[in-house]
Structure formats: C-alpha cells, structure tokens
Design a protein around this motif. Sequence first.
Motif, PDB file in Angstrom:
ATOM      1  N   PHE A  88      -6.628   0.370  -2.764  1.00 43.74           N
ATOM      2  CA  PHE A  88      -6.772  -0.167  -1.406  1.00 43.74           C
ATOM      3  C   PHE A  88      -8.230  -0.594  -1.223  1.00 43.74           C
ATOM      4  O   PHE A  88      -9.144   0.203  -1.468  1.00 43.74           O
ATOM      5  CB  PHE A  88      -6.412   0.908  -0.374  1.00 43.74           C
ATOM      6  CG  PHE A  88      -4.997   1.399  -0.489  1.00 43.74           C
ATOM      7  CD1 PHE A  88      -3.993   0.877   0.314  1.00 43.74           C
ATOM      8  CD2 PHE A  88      -4.663   2.375  -1.418  1.00 43.74           C
ATOM      9  CE1 PHE A  88      -2.674   1.320   0.199  1.00 43.74           C
ATOM     10  CE2 PHE A  88      -3.352   2.824  -1.544  1.00 43.74           C
ATOM     11  CZ  PHE A  88      -2.358   2.305  -0.733  1.00 43.74           C
ATOM     12  N   THR A 123     -10.335  -0.579   0.931  1.00 42.56           N
ATOM     13  CA  THR A 123     -10.754  -0.001   2.208  1.00 42.56           C
ATOM     14  C   THR A 123     -12.245  -0.199   2.490  1.00 42.56           C
ATOM     15  O   THR A 123     -12.627  -0.753   3.511  1.00 42.56           O
ATOM     16  CB  THR A 123     -10.376   1.488   2.199  1.00 42.56           C
ATOM     17  OG1 THR A 123      -8.949   1.568   2.069  1.00 42.56           O
ATOM     18  CG2 THR A 123     -10.816   2.189   3.477  1.00 42.56           C
ATOM     19  N   GLN A 137      -2.423   3.658  15.185  1.00 48.34           N
ATOM     20  CA  GLN A 137      -1.968   2.276  14.982  1.00 48.34           C
ATOM     21  C   GLN A 137      -1.448   2.085  13.564  1.00 48.34           C
ATOM     22  O   GLN A 137      -0.430   1.429  13.341  1.00 48.34           O
ATOM     23  CB  GLN A 137      -3.133   1.300  15.203  1.00 48.34           C
ATOM     24  CG  GLN A 137      -3.476   1.036  16.641  1.00 48.34           C
ATOM     25  CD  GLN A 137      -2.477   0.101  17.300  1.00 48.34           C
ATOM     26  OE1 GLN A 137      -1.698  -0.560  16.633  1.00 48.34           O
ATOM     27  NE2 GLN A 137      -2.507   0.079  18.622  1.00 48.34           N
ATOM     28  N   ARG A 159       2.120   2.688  12.506  1.00 46.53           N
ATOM     29  CA  ARG A 159       3.168   1.758  12.926  1.00 46.53           C
ATOM     30  C   ARG A 159       3.527   0.749  11.839  1.00 46.53           C
ATOM     31  O   ARG A 159       4.441  -0.068  12.016  1.00 46.53           O
ATOM     32  CB  ARG A 159       2.732   1.014  14.188  1.00 46.53           C
ATOM     33  CG  ARG A 159       2.477   1.935  15.383  1.00 46.53           C
ATOM     34  CD  ARG A 159       1.884   1.151  16.551  1.00 46.53           C
ATOM     35  NE  ARG A 159       2.725   0.049  16.952  1.00 46.53           N
ATOM     36  CZ  ARG A 159       3.660   0.117  17.896  1.00 46.53           C
ATOM     37  NH1 ARG A 159       3.849   1.234  18.551  1.00 46.53           N
ATOM     38  NH2 ARG A 159       4.387  -0.922  18.183  1.00 46.53           N
ATOM     39  N   GLU A 217       2.172  -1.988  10.869  1.00 45.51           N
ATOM     40  CA  GLU A 217       2.007  -3.412  11.156  1.00 45.51           C
ATOM     41  C   GLU A 217       0.896  -3.967  10.260  1.00 45.51           C
ATOM     42  O   GLU A 217       0.049  -3.219   9.789  1.00 45.51           O
ATOM     43  CB  GLU A 217       1.681  -3.607  12.643  1.00 45.51           C
ATOM     44  CG  GLU A 217       2.912  -3.338  13.504  1.00 45.51           C
ATOM     45  CD  GLU A 217       2.590  -3.043  14.953  1.00 45.51           C
ATOM     46  OE1 GLU A 217       3.435  -3.337  15.802  1.00 45.51           O
ATOM     47  OE2 GLU A 217       1.509  -2.491  15.229  1.00 45.51           O
ATOM     48  N   PRO A 218       0.875  -5.271  10.028  1.00 44.37           N
ATOM     49  CA  PRO A 218      -0.129  -5.803   9.096  1.00 44.37           C
ATOM     50  C   PRO A 218      -1.554  -5.594   9.609  1.00 44.37           C
ATOM     51  O   PRO A 218      -1.824  -5.719  10.802  1.00 44.37           O
ATOM     52  CB  PRO A 218       0.186  -7.307   9.037  1.00 44.37           C
ATOM     53  CG  PRO A 218       1.558  -7.452   9.563  1.00 44.37           C
ATOM     54  CD  PRO A 218       1.804  -6.310  10.491  1.00 44.37           C
ATOM     55  N   LEU A 219      -2.459  -5.307   8.698  1.00 41.75           N
ATOM     56  CA  LEU A 219      -3.874  -5.143   9.069  1.00 41.75           C
ATOM     57  C   LEU A 219      -4.426  -6.393   9.742  1.00 41.75           C
ATOM     58  O   LEU A 219      -5.279  -6.303  10.627  1.00 41.75           O
ATOM     59  CB  LEU A 219      -4.705  -4.821   7.823  1.00 41.75           C
ATOM     60  CG  LEU A 219      -4.632  -3.369   7.355  1.00 41.75           C
ATOM     61  CD1 LEU A 219      -5.174  -3.223   5.940  1.00 41.75           C
ATOM     62  CD2 LEU A 219      -5.422  -2.471   8.315  1.00 41.75           C
ATOM     63  N   LEU A 266      -8.003   1.229   8.433  1.00 36.45           N
ATOM     64  CA  LEU A 266      -8.041   0.986   6.986  1.00 36.45           C
ATOM     65  C   LEU A 266      -7.662   2.241   6.199  1.00 36.45           C
ATOM     66  O   LEU A 266      -6.859   2.185   5.265  1.00 36.45           O
ATOM     67  CB  LEU A 266      -9.434   0.492   6.587  1.00 36.45           C
ATOM     68  CG  LEU A 266      -9.760  -0.940   7.051  1.00 36.45           C
ATOM     69  CD1 LEU A 266     -11.254  -1.221   6.930  1.00 36.45           C
ATOM     70  CD2 LEU A 266      -8.967  -1.965   6.250  1.00 36.45           C
ATOM     71  N   ALA A 295      -4.027   2.961   6.782  1.00 33.20           N
ATOM     72  CA  ALA A 295      -3.103   2.112   6.011  1.00 33.20           C
ATOM     73  C   ALA A 295      -2.795   2.737   4.658  1.00 33.20           C
ATOM     74  O   ALA A 295      -1.669   2.652   4.158  1.00 33.20           O
ATOM     75  CB  ALA A 295      -3.684   0.707   5.835  1.00 33.20           C
ATOM     76  N   ALA A 302       1.012   3.974   3.727  1.00 32.05           N
ATOM     77  CA  ALA A 302       1.705   3.476   2.536  1.00 32.05           C
ATOM     78  C   ALA A 302       2.178   4.613   1.643  1.00 32.05           C
ATOM     79  O   ALA A 302       3.221   4.526   1.005  1.00 32.05           O
ATOM     80  CB  ALA A 302       0.775   2.546   1.750  1.00 32.05           C
TER      81      ALA A 302
END
Lengths: 298, 298
Positions: free
Chosen positions: A167, A169, A202, A205, A207-209, A238, A241, A245
């Motif tokens: 990632f 990040t 967030q 959820r 949703e796309p970064l 970040l 995410a 995942a």
Amino acid sequence: MNKHILGVDWGTSNRRAYLVDQHGACLAEHDDDQGMLAVGGRDRFGASLAGVLDAMQLGAGVPVILSGMVGSASGWQEVPYLDAAVPLEQLPRHLASVADPAWAGRARIVPGYCYRGEAGADVMRGEETQLLGAVALGHRDGWLVLPGTHSKWVLLRDGVIQSFATFMTGELFAMLSAGGTLSAMMSGDSKQAEGFAAGLKQAARHEPLSNTLFRVRAGVVSKSAPAEQAAATVSGLLIGAEFAAAARAAEGQGIAVIGSPALAARYAVAAGYFGLKCEVLDPHRVYCTAISQFIQQA
Amino acid sequence: MNKHILGVDWGTSNRRAYLVDQHGACLAEHDDDQGMLAVGGRDRFGASLAGVLDAMQLGAGVPVILSGMVGSASGWQEVPYLDAAVPLEQLPRHLASVADPAWAGRARIVPGYCYRGEAGADVMRGEETQLLGAVALGHRDGWLVLPGTHSKWVLLRDGVIQSFATFMTGELFAMLSAGGTLSAMMSGDSKQAEGFAAGLKQAARHEPLSNTLFRVRAGVVSKSAPAEQAAATVSGLLIGAEFAAAARAAEGQGIAVIGSPALAARYAVAAGYFGLKCEVLDPHRVYCTAISQFIQQA
C-alpha cells in the motif's frame, strides 16, 4: 566462521548500517542520506559502501550483507526476485555476490520477493530481511505488517510467505501534503486522535480513496470538520484502507507490526478500531536478528 | 430583458467565457489561464474580469454570470453553498451580486451546492451550472457524470440533486505522473486500450487505490506488464474506481457524461466494461444552455 557482520539496509533515499554479532546483538550503527538515488550511478556504489565502513571505523575483513533497493535495476546490481514460495529461512542460500571486483566475495545482496496472486504481481525489496528476522524471533505464522512509504501486509505460514500486498500509504500522504487540493489544510498534527479516528471510520466504508480524500476537503470548506484535523484524517484514511482491505482476512488472528514506535502506535490504534489484536516488534532488533542469520554464509 | 449575457466559468487554473443569447446559442467565446490562483488577490478580480470583456470587445452593458471557484473563500467573494435540496432550476433566484462597486448590479455569482450524506459532506462549485444546463436540455433524472480534475457523480430526480460524490481522479493522475514511484513509468499513452482495460478490471475488485496503484509498478518491475501501458492502467484504475463505487447504484439506469470528446470516450469505454449505458453531452452546449437560463434574472 565470522563473528561479526555488517548489515546495510540500503533504500531509495536513506541507508542504515548495523554491525551485528552471531546472536543478533548490535555492536555499532550508522545512518545517512546516501540512499540509492543519492549515490549517483552504478559504478559509485562500491566507493559509497567503503564510506560506510570508514565512518564506522571497520576494517576490510568484515563481510557485508546488503538489502533493499540496492538490489534493484536502478541499484548496484539487479538481483532477480525470489518466488514467494521460497521459505524465508532459505534466504541465506540465495544471496547474490556483488560483481564489483573490489567487493566480490565480501559483499552480498539479499534478493527481494515477487508474489503472483490472482490480482496480479506484487514485489518487495528490503522487507524480506525484516521478515527473516521476525521468523527467527518466532513469528512464523500470521500477519506481519511493515508500515512506511510502501506498507507491506504479509501473511506467513510456517515461515513461508502465503501472500503479500503493498500500500503506497506513506508516499500518498507525502504527495498530498506537498501539493494540490488538500495540502493547504494538512499542516495540522497527523496523529491528532479525533481526526485519525474519523479517517479510520470512513475507511471502513470501503469507498475509493479518490472520493474519501476529497471529502476531507469538503468537510473543511463546508465547516463540518475542523481544518486542524485534516492531516490526521488523511492519515486515518490511508492507514484505514490497509486495514479495510486486510481486516476480514486477518480476523481472529491479529497482526504483528514491525515499525518505529510512532508509526506502530498508529497501527495499534487502527487495529483496535478494526477489532484486531496487535503486537509491536522493534524494527532494529528484527533487522539485527535477520543479519545474524547470514553469518554462516558470509 | 437582456438579449445577451456573458457566462464565465472561472476555475482554479483557467477560465472560459461565452457570450450567449436567450436560446443558449454561443455568439463568442474566450479562454485563458487567468484562473483564481493566477488573479493574485481578491481586489484584482474586477480588473481581471474587465480584461475578459476587453478581449471579447464587449461593451459595459452586458450582464455577467460567474461560476466556479470565483465564488470560493479564495475567490472574488465567498458565496455560501446551497443545500442539495434546492432545485437546480431555482439557481437563478440564488445568484449572489458581486459586492465590488465597479461590478455591483452587473456581475453575479452562481452558488455551489453542499450535500450532506451519511458518509459526510461533499461540495461542488461550477458543476451546478452544468447541471442546470443538462436539466434545461431535458436531463431531469438519473446519473450525470462530470469527469475531470475532480470528477462528480450526481444523481438527479426531477431536476433536484439526490446525492453526489466527488473523485479526485484528474488530480491524482497528475500527481502520480509528476513525481514518485510511478512517474518514471507513466510516460506512455494514457488512452492505450489494453492498459486502460487492465486498470478497469483491477478497479472492479474494490481494492484500495493505494494498493492497486503500487501493483502497476510491481507489474512492470516483475515483467508481468509492459511499462508503456502503465499510464493507461493508472487512468483505468482511477476512472474505474468511480464506476466501481457507483455502478451498483446506477445499474439499469445508465449515465450521461458531460465531458470533452476525449475524456467522454474513456468514460464510455468504462461504462461498457461496468455494464452501463452511456450518453455523452457536449459541455459547451450544456454550459451555454445553462447561462441562457439566467437571462431573466440578469
């Protein structure tokens, strides 16, 4: 058998060197900003490495183990990736001798790993050495997380990589801070607790970064969120995410984070939010343990 | 009643001006790089606007409608966002008169919209004018997509915004091209078909962009994917993330894209991949139609 060995973690922007004994104890260390990009060409790595030994007042007899981007196509010499199926404990058998005659037989490069999963290929260079140290310290199974510029989530089974994912990040955080729509509002403390938690929430959820990052700005300009939390929210998005995942796969197992105290603390908070147990391993100890594993081969 | 009106779409980096009649026909146009950031301070917007009229050889009697970042806190004057529940056709009633005495009563700013959904707030400035044009052209219902630096996905019902989401697609693409891990391999054609399709396919897996973007690099360095497709794959990942987020909601309805032919063509390809019908609306026609809706109020 050599009693001492020098390990150099030679990355893109920095490098760190540790003189290690056969028990993994660190006898001396050195770090500087002479990363791969600063060396200035393939034929200069030898002299650059000599500078490390001089700085550490080490004689010519100490064998050297190099890991990280030094083994990439833009490094000293390109060392092919190992397949992920090769057990970490076999890394000492796969070292590449440096071809440069001044260092041949004395300096060796640890190969990185390539994993080919159904989603495509992923690669690492440098983290494999940390993983070897973790395995030597008894972490043979489960999730190991190496946070940073390119965070790695690695699933081990009996000391063998089952899968891993990278990632970006740290790199994305740095890019977003340096310029563009969010940078002006990212001067606050990136560890601020409420902002970081808002980002994790967030992230959960899925949703796309590209969307959730914009919403940090929207929150500030619509006066729904304080600007001083924006940097921490971006950090939470970040890092969150990564957890979003991997959390389902890691459920019930927990993770071990190999990272600096500051970074590991953030991952521990995120792990708590996503319901995962989190153990923190000291990266210096892990690295020195790994380097000690190479003494037989060096 | 004024027969002609000047619309200025005044964004962050550029601005475009169109002289429009009451039927929405464009009689003259002008564009330059004097976006909000180039103007150089709040007190210079008036002179900057006068420059547009001079360049277009327009007299002092033409009323002016401004939209975009000119109405933001960093623009000429901050115009509060409207709530998303305000119908688009009521925008002409909500114009803000410019306070600058040289332009008062003559230049008006279109307010942006703020939407507060369960995931947080989102905002637009400038796109609301395009949406008004689309509604005037009969697109009162369904998904409207405005691709670009900050792509907007807007769901309309009877000319009222039900929800919208912003994606930093163009901005992230530009950032990743300009520097960092991916930039060196992003010199290829970002429209290359196989690369773009590979990005869309990855995007459909709903994995974080921080992960899928790194895998573009991993694919190249592990020789699994050609470097000349990398830019197109990044484009496919970013545009695909928009579709992956919205496709389920848009299923069976299709989308209408308000975008330049080059950009709209990519969205049409992505729509096909995600099983959505896609209609393309010309942004100039849509904008001029919107501006004509303001003639009564100007």
